[in-house]
Motif scaffolding. Structure first.
Motif, PDB file in Angstrom:
ATOM      1  N   GLY A  64       0.836  -1.199   0.000  1.00 42.61           N
ATOM      2  CA  GLY A  64       0.000   0.000   0.000  1.00 42.61           C
ATOM      3  C   GLY A  64       0.866   1.242   0.000  1.00 42.61           C
ATOM      4  N   ASN A  65       0.253   2.372  -0.273  1.00 43.15           N
ATOM      5  CA  ASN A  65       0.993   3.636  -0.271  1.00 43.15           C
ATOM      6  C   ASN A  65       0.022   4.796  -0.080  1.00 43.15           C
ATOM      7  OD1 ASN A  65       2.725   5.751  -0.563  1.00 43.15           O
ATOM      8  ND2 ASN A  65       3.396   5.257  -2.623  1.00 43.15           N
ATOM      9  N   PRO A  66      -0.106   5.300   1.152  1.00 44.84           N
ATOM     10  CA  PRO A  66      -1.022   6.409   1.407  1.00 44.84           C
ATOM     11  C   PRO A  66      -0.437   7.778   1.055  1.00 44.84           C
ATOM     12  CG  PRO A  66      -0.001   5.714   3.450  1.00 44.84           C
ATOM     13  CD  PRO A  66       0.525   4.802   2.384  1.00 44.84           C
ATOM     14  N   TYR A  67       0.775   7.805   0.487  1.00 45.49           N
ATOM     15  CA  TYR A  67       1.481   9.070   0.259  1.00 45.49           C
ATOM     16  C   TYR A  67       1.516   9.437  -1.221  1.00 45.49           C
ATOM     17  CZ  TYR A  67       2.930   7.859   4.969  1.00 45.49           C
ATOM     18  OH  TYR A  67       2.926   7.503   6.294  1.00 45.49           O
ATOM     19  N   GLN A  68       1.906  10.664  -1.484  1.00 44.09           N
ATOM     20  CA  GLN A  68       1.999  11.167  -2.847  1.00 44.09           C
ATOM     21  C   GLN A  68       3.138  10.459  -3.603  1.00 44.09           C
ATOM     22  OE1 GLN A  68      -0.040  13.440  -4.386  1.00 44.09           O
ATOM     23  NE2 GLN A  68      -1.275  13.214  -2.524  1.00 44.09           N
ATOM     24  N   PRO A  69       3.001  10.336  -4.935  1.00 41.36           N
ATOM     25  CA  PRO A  69       4.086   9.722  -5.728  1.00 41.36           C
ATOM     26  C   PRO A  69       5.384  10.513  -5.602  1.00 41.36           C
ATOM     27  CG  PRO A  69       2.076   9.914  -7.021  1.00 41.36           C
ATOM     28  CD  PRO A  69       1.843  10.695  -5.753  1.00 41.36           C
ATOM     29  N   ILE A  70       6.486   9.802  -5.739  1.00 43.10           N
ATOM     30  CA  ILE A  70       7.823  10.412  -5.773  1.00 43.10           C
ATOM     31  C   ILE A  70       8.413  10.110  -7.142  1.00 43.10           C
ATOM     32  CG2 ILE A  70      10.166  10.350  -4.808  1.00 43.10           C
ATOM     33  CD1 ILE A  70       8.887   9.561  -2.121  1.00 43.10           C
ATOM     34  N   ILE A  71       8.801  11.128  -7.867  1.00 40.83           N
ATOM     35  CA  ILE A  71       9.274  10.937  -9.238  1.00 40.83           C
ATOM     36  C   ILE A  71      10.715  11.441  -9.370  1.00 40.83           C
ATOM     37  CG2 ILE A  71       8.848  11.361 -11.678  1.00 40.83           C
ATOM     38  CD1 ILE A  71       6.604   9.828 -10.286  1.00 40.83           C
ATOM     39  N   ASN A  72      11.604  10.527  -9.691  1.00 39.80           N
ATOM     40  CA  ASN A  72      13.012  10.858  -9.973  1.00 39.80           C
ATOM     41  C   ASN A  72      13.623  11.780  -8.913  1.00 39.80           C
ATOM     42  OD1 ASN A  72      13.062   9.305 -12.341  1.00 39.80           O
ATOM     43  ND2 ASN A  72      12.304  11.008 -13.573  1.00 39.80           N
ATOM     44  N   GLN A  73      13.456  11.402  -7.672  1.00 46.01           N
ATOM     45  CA  GLN A  73      14.034  12.185  -6.573  1.00 46.01           C
ATOM     46  C   GLN A  73      15.430  11.661  -6.241  1.00 46.01           C
ATOM     47  OE1 GLN A  73      12.035  12.002  -2.709  1.00 46.01           O
ATOM     48  NE2 GLN A  73      12.384  14.192  -2.484  1.00 46.01           N
ATOM     49  N   ARG A  74      16.399  12.548  -6.250  1.00 50.47           N
ATOM     50  CA  ARG A  74      17.779  12.158  -5.971  1.00 50.47           C
ATOM     51  C   ARG A  74      18.050  12.252  -4.472  1.00 50.47           C
ATOM     52  NH1 ARG A  74      22.224  11.331  -9.060  1.00 50.47           N
ATOM     53  NH2 ARG A  74      24.280  11.717  -8.153  1.00 50.47           N
ATOM     54  N   VAL A  75      18.639  11.214  -3.911  1.00 50.99           N
ATOM     55  CA  VAL A  75      18.957  11.209  -2.480  1.00 50.99           C
ATOM     56  C   VAL A  75      20.212  12.047  -2.259  1.00 50.99           C
ATOM     57  CG1 VAL A  75      19.483   9.773  -0.479  1.00 50.99           C
ATOM     58  CG2 VAL A  75      17.995   8.875  -2.301  1.00 50.99           C
ATOM     59  N   PRO A  76      20.133  13.071  -1.389  1.00 48.76           N
ATOM     60  CA  PRO A  76      21.298  13.948  -1.171  1.00 48.76           C
ATOM     61  C   PRO A  76      22.461  13.211  -0.497  1.00 48.76           C
ATOM     62  CG  PRO A  76      19.255  14.946  -0.353  1.00 48.76           C
ATOM     63  CD  PRO A  76      18.954  13.505  -0.639  1.00 48.76           C
ATOM     64  N   ALA A  77      23.623  13.817  -0.558  1.00 52.75           N
ATOM     65  CA  ALA A  77      24.808  13.274   0.117  1.00 52.75           C
ATOM     66  C   ALA A  77      24.538  13.136   1.608  1.00 52.75           C
ATOM     67  CB  ALA A  77      26.012  14.183  -0.117  1.00 52.75           C
ATOM     68  N   ASN A  78      24.992  12.029   2.183  1.00 54.04           N
ATOM     69  CA  ASN A  78      24.881  11.759   3.626  1.00 54.04           C
ATOM     70  C   ASN A  78      23.451  11.581   4.110  1.00 54.04           C
ATOM     71  OD1 ASN A  78      27.736  11.874   4.277  1.00 54.04           O
ATOM     72  ND2 ASN A  78      27.590  14.061   3.841  1.00 54.04           N
ATOM     73  N   ASP A  79      22.513  11.337   3.190  1.00 53.39           N
ATOM     74  CA  ASP A  79      21.132  11.059   3.553  1.00 53.39           C
ATOM     75  C   ASP A  79      20.722   9.686   3.030  1.00 53.39           C
ATOM     76  OD1 ASP A  79      20.747  13.420   4.877  1.00 53.39           O
ATOM     77  OD2 ASP A  79      19.687  14.426   3.246  1.00 53.39           O
ATOM     78  N   TYR A  80      19.696   9.101   3.675  1.00 52.36           N
ATOM     79  CA  TYR A  80      19.198   7.786   3.286  1.00 52.36           C
ATOM     80  C   TYR A  80      17.681   7.816   3.222  1.00 52.36           C
ATOM     81  CZ  TYR A  80      23.935   6.269   4.159  1.00 52.36           C
ATOM     82  OH  TYR A  80      25.293   6.144   4.104  1.00 52.36           O
ATOM     83  N   PHE A  81      17.139   7.076   2.249  1.00 49.83           N
ATOM     84  CA  PHE A  81      15.690   6.966   2.112  1.00 49.83           C
ATOM     85  C   PHE A  81      15.273   5.630   2.702  1.00 49.83           C
ATOM     86  CE2 PHE A  81      11.602   6.218   0.208  1.00 49.83           C
ATOM     87  CZ  PHE A  81      11.046   7.482   0.023  1.00 49.83           C
ATOM     88  N   VAL A  82      14.354   5.672   3.660  1.00 47.65           N
ATOM     89  CA  VAL A  82      13.948   4.455   4.367  1.00 47.65           C
ATOM     90  C   VAL A  82      12.441   4.265   4.281  1.00 47.65           C
ATOM     91  CG1 VAL A  82      15.887   4.654   5.985  1.00 47.65           C
ATOM     92  CG2 VAL A  82      13.668   5.627   6.603  1.00 47.65           C
ATOM     93  N   MET A  83      12.029   2.999   4.352  1.00 50.58           N
ATOM     94  CA  MET A  83      10.600   2.682   4.404  1.00 50.58           C
ATOM     95  C   MET A  83      10.382   1.503   5.344  1.00 50.58           C
ATOM     96  SD  MET A  83       8.800   3.248   0.690  1.00 50.58           S
ATOM     97  CE  MET A  83       9.886   2.303  -0.371  1.00 50.58           C
ATOM     98  N   ALA A 115      28.169  11.799  -4.273  1.00 53.75           N
ATOM     99  CA  ALA A 115      27.349  11.720  -3.059  1.00 53.75           C
ATOM    100  C   ALA A 115      27.697  10.476  -2.266  1.00 53.75           C
ATOM    101  CB  ALA A 115      25.867  11.717  -3.429  1.00 53.75           C
ATOM    102  N   ASN A 116      27.857   9.334  -2.961  1.00 55.62           N
ATOM    103  CA  ASN A 116      28.200   8.100  -2.257  1.00 55.62           C
ATOM    104  C   ASN A 116      29.565   8.200  -1.608  1.00 55.62           C
ATOM    105  OD1 ASN A 116      25.953   6.449  -2.603  1.00 55.62           O
ATOM    106  ND2 ASN A 116      26.542   5.949  -4.693  1.00 55.62           N
ATOM    107  N   ILE A 117      30.520   8.799  -2.305  1.00 57.11           N
ATOM    108  CA  ILE A 117      31.868   8.923  -1.771  1.00 57.11           C
ATOM    109  C   ILE A 117      31.862   9.774  -0.511  1.00 57.11           C
ATOM    110  CG2 ILE A 117      34.150   9.898  -2.218  1.00 57.11           C
ATOM    111  CD1 ILE A 117      33.736   9.097  -5.170  1.00 57.11           C
ATOM    112  N   SER A 118      31.094  10.839  -0.527  1.00 59.73           N
ATOM    113  CA  SER A 118      31.070  11.720   0.642  1.00 59.73           C
ATOM    114  C   SER A 118      30.403  11.056   1.825  1.00 59.73           C
ATOM    115  CB  SER A 118      30.326  13.023   0.294  1.00 59.73           C
ATOM    116  OG  SER A 118      28.968  12.758   0.001  1.00 59.73           O
ATOM    117  N   ALA A 119      29.552  10.052   1.554  1.00 58.66           N
ATOM    118  CA  ALA A 119      28.856   9.380   2.648  1.00 58.66           C
ATOM    119  C   ALA A 119      29.603   8.157   3.138  1.00 58.66           C
ATOM    120  CB  ALA A 119      27.454   8.960   2.188  1.00 58.66           C
ATOM    121  N   ALA A 120      30.668   7.772   2.442  1.00 54.48           N
ATOM    122  CA  ALA A 120      31.301   6.485   2.696  1.00 54.48           C
ATOM    123  C   ALA A 120      32.012   6.303   4.017  1.00 54.48           C
ATOM    124  CB  ALA A 120      32.278   6.178   1.569  1.00 54.48           C
TER     125      ALA A 120
END
Length: 239
Positions: free
Chosen positions: A125-144, A201-206
């Motif tokens: 299920g997904n009660p939230y708005q669609p996310i389209i081509n969103q880039r994850v910033p440096a040092n951030d993580y997208f979780v569900m 971005a990945n390198i800066s988060a490594a």
């Protein structure tokens, strides 16, 4: 003759006292290392069903991410961005530099459609708005959460900063006998088609790291150190 007996008696007392002191020191060392390396947490709520159940107790590995970077699929415990007084447990879906699209129940990371084996049909299920081509910033993580219908996660309040991550959930140890008892399964195959090319971005988060679903080798080395010291001390006494 009496002097020799007295000397042997003093030597035995000295060795006994030394052994007691060494045992106390090693016990304290083991206690400190274990408390720095792992922590127990209670799961509060259904957001990670069916992988984690409400009121289960889990072990969180706080060591591995000091050696390797968080990976897609890791279940992590972190300080909640919406309320820093709370700790949340969710699954990492996208890393710094990844491009993310979520349309309904379809999740796409760097153009790879995820076949999420850990999300059961009844929890989709997904009660939230669609996310389209969103880039994850440096040092951030997208979780569900694995319970996509009932999870307040990055779809709702945004990214998790790296400094908020406490550690990775590795083991369900209480209550015993449930279907998910033991180590959390390795789900890295779900993300096998996601591009792994290094980005700025990945390198800066490594600098702060991990991958897998059981205790890492680096963490096990840390756990083994007190035992190593103990063995060495015993060998020294016998030599």
């Amino acid at each position: 003759m009496n002097g020799l007996k007295e000397e042997k008696r003093n030597d035995k007392q000295y060795r006994l006292i030394r052994e007691i002191i060494e045992t106390i020191i090693l016990t304290i060392l083991m206690f400190v290392v274990i408390n720095l390396a792992i922590q127990n947490y209670d799961v509060d709520g259904p957001s990670m069903e069916p992988s984690l159940h409400n009121q289960e107790r889990i072990v969180v590995d706080k060591v591995s991410y000091h050696f390797r970077s968080p990976s897609r699929g890791d279940v992590i415990v972190f300080v909640a961005p919406p309320d820093p007084a709370l700790d949340y447990v969710k699954r990492i879906i996208a890393l710094p530099g990844d491009t993310l699209t979520i349309k309904g129940t379809t999740v796409i990371v760097d153009n790879a459609v995820l076949k999420e084996t850990y999300v059961a049909d009844g929890y989709q299920g997904n009660p939230y708005q669609p996310i389209i081509n969103q880039r994850v910033p440096a040092n951030d993580y997208f979780v569900m959460g694995d319970d996509r219908k009932n999870s307040s996660d990055s779809r709702d309040w945004g990214f998790v900063p790296r400094q908020n991550i406490i550690g990775r959930a590795t083991l369900v140890y209480w209550p015993l006998g449930l279907s998910n008892s033991g180590f959390l399964p390795d789900v890295s195959s779900v993300f096998a088609d996601v591009h792994t090319k290094a980005t700025k971005a990945n390198i800066s988060a490594a600098p702060v790291p991990l991958k897998g679903s059981t205790f890492d080798t680096d963490g096990m080395v840390l756990f083994a150190m007190p035992g190593f010291f103990l063995v060495c001390s015993r060998c020294r006494k016998q030599s």
